[in-house]
Motif scaffolding. Sequence first.
Motif, PDB file in Angstrom:
ATOM      1  N   MET A 178       0.852  -1.183   0.000  1.00  0.00           N
ATOM      2  CA  MET A 178       0.000   0.000   0.000  1.00  0.00           C
ATOM      3  C   MET A 178       0.890   1.236   0.000  1.00  0.00           C
ATOM      4  SD  MET A 178      -3.016   1.146   2.579  1.00  0.00           S
ATOM      5  CE  MET A 178      -2.066   1.740   3.947  1.00  0.00           C
ATOM      6  N   LYS A 179       0.383   2.253  -0.659  1.00  0.00           N
ATOM      7  CA  LYS A 179       1.094   3.517  -0.741  1.00  0.00           C
ATOM      8  C   LYS A 179       0.110   4.639  -0.442  1.00  0.00           C
ATOM      9  CE  LYS A 179       2.187   5.424  -4.898  1.00  0.00           C
ATOM     10  NZ  LYS A 179       2.912   5.593  -6.164  1.00  0.00           N
ATOM     11  N   GLU A 180       0.547   5.584   0.325  1.00  0.00           N
ATOM     12  CA  GLU A 180      -0.294   6.738   0.644  1.00  0.00           C
ATOM     13  C   GLU A 180       0.290   7.962  -0.052  1.00  0.00           C
ATOM     14  OE1 GLU A 180      -1.234   9.167   4.635  1.00  0.00           O
ATOM     15  OE2 GLU A 180      -1.718   7.014   4.736  1.00  0.00           O
ATOM     16  N   ILE A 181      -0.588   8.744  -0.664  1.00  0.00           N
ATOM     17  CA  ILE A 181      -0.135   9.979  -1.297  1.00  0.00           C
ATOM     18  C   ILE A 181      -0.845  11.155  -0.657  1.00  0.00           C
ATOM     19  CG2 ILE A 181       0.405   8.856  -3.489  1.00  0.00           C
ATOM     20  CD1 ILE A 181      -2.176  10.085  -4.615  1.00  0.00           C
ATOM     21  N   LYS A 182      -0.212  12.289  -0.736  1.00  0.00           N
ATOM     22  CA  LYS A 182      -0.803  13.504  -0.189  1.00  0.00           C
ATOM     23  C   LYS A 182      -1.193  14.407  -1.356  1.00  0.00           C
ATOM     24  CE  LYS A 182       0.058  17.398   2.823  1.00  0.00           C
ATOM     25  NZ  LYS A 182       0.971  18.062   3.733  1.00  0.00           N
TER      26      LYS A 182
END
Length: 160
Positions: A1-5
Motif C-alpha cells: 500500500m502507498k499513501e499519497i498527499k
Amino acid sequence: MKEIKISTTATVYNDVSELSTEDRMLMEKAVDARKKAYAPYSKFNVGAALLLENGEIVLGNNQENAAYPSGLCAERVAIYYAGATYPGVKIMKLAISASSSITKVDKPVGPCGACRQSLSEYEIKQKQSFPLIFMGEVGEIVKTESLLSLLPFSFDSSYL
C-alpha cells in the motif's frame, strides 16, 4: 500500500478591491451576469465571465427548469457558448459569483462537480490551465491558477 498527499494552493482576497484591475473587471461582469440568472426554483443565482485569448468576454448564468435536471449552471452555459462561438480560442480566466434571494452568500462559491468536470475538459483540450476566481455575493474571493487544482484525479479522454 502507498499513501499519497494531495494539496492545492489558492489565494484568498478579502474583497474585490484587492483584485487586479483585470480580475476585478471580470468579476464585475460575472456579477452582472448573475443578476440576469433564471433561478425561480432555487433562488440561487450564479454568474460566470470567461476571458478569452482574443479579448472577448463570454458570459453565462444559471438557467433553471421545472424539470430540474434540464437546467444548466452558469459555468457550463459560458464555456459551451465560448466553445460554440469561438472554437479553438483559448480561455484565459474565469470569474464566478453567486447570490441568493433567501440568504446572504458571504463565502466563495466554487464550481459544482459537473462544472468542474466540464471545465477540466477545456483546460486539457487547450493544453493550458486558466485561473478561476470565485466569490459569493460579498466577502472573500478565492483564486486558483487551474481548474485541475480543484479536481484531483480528474477523468479525461486518456481513460477512454
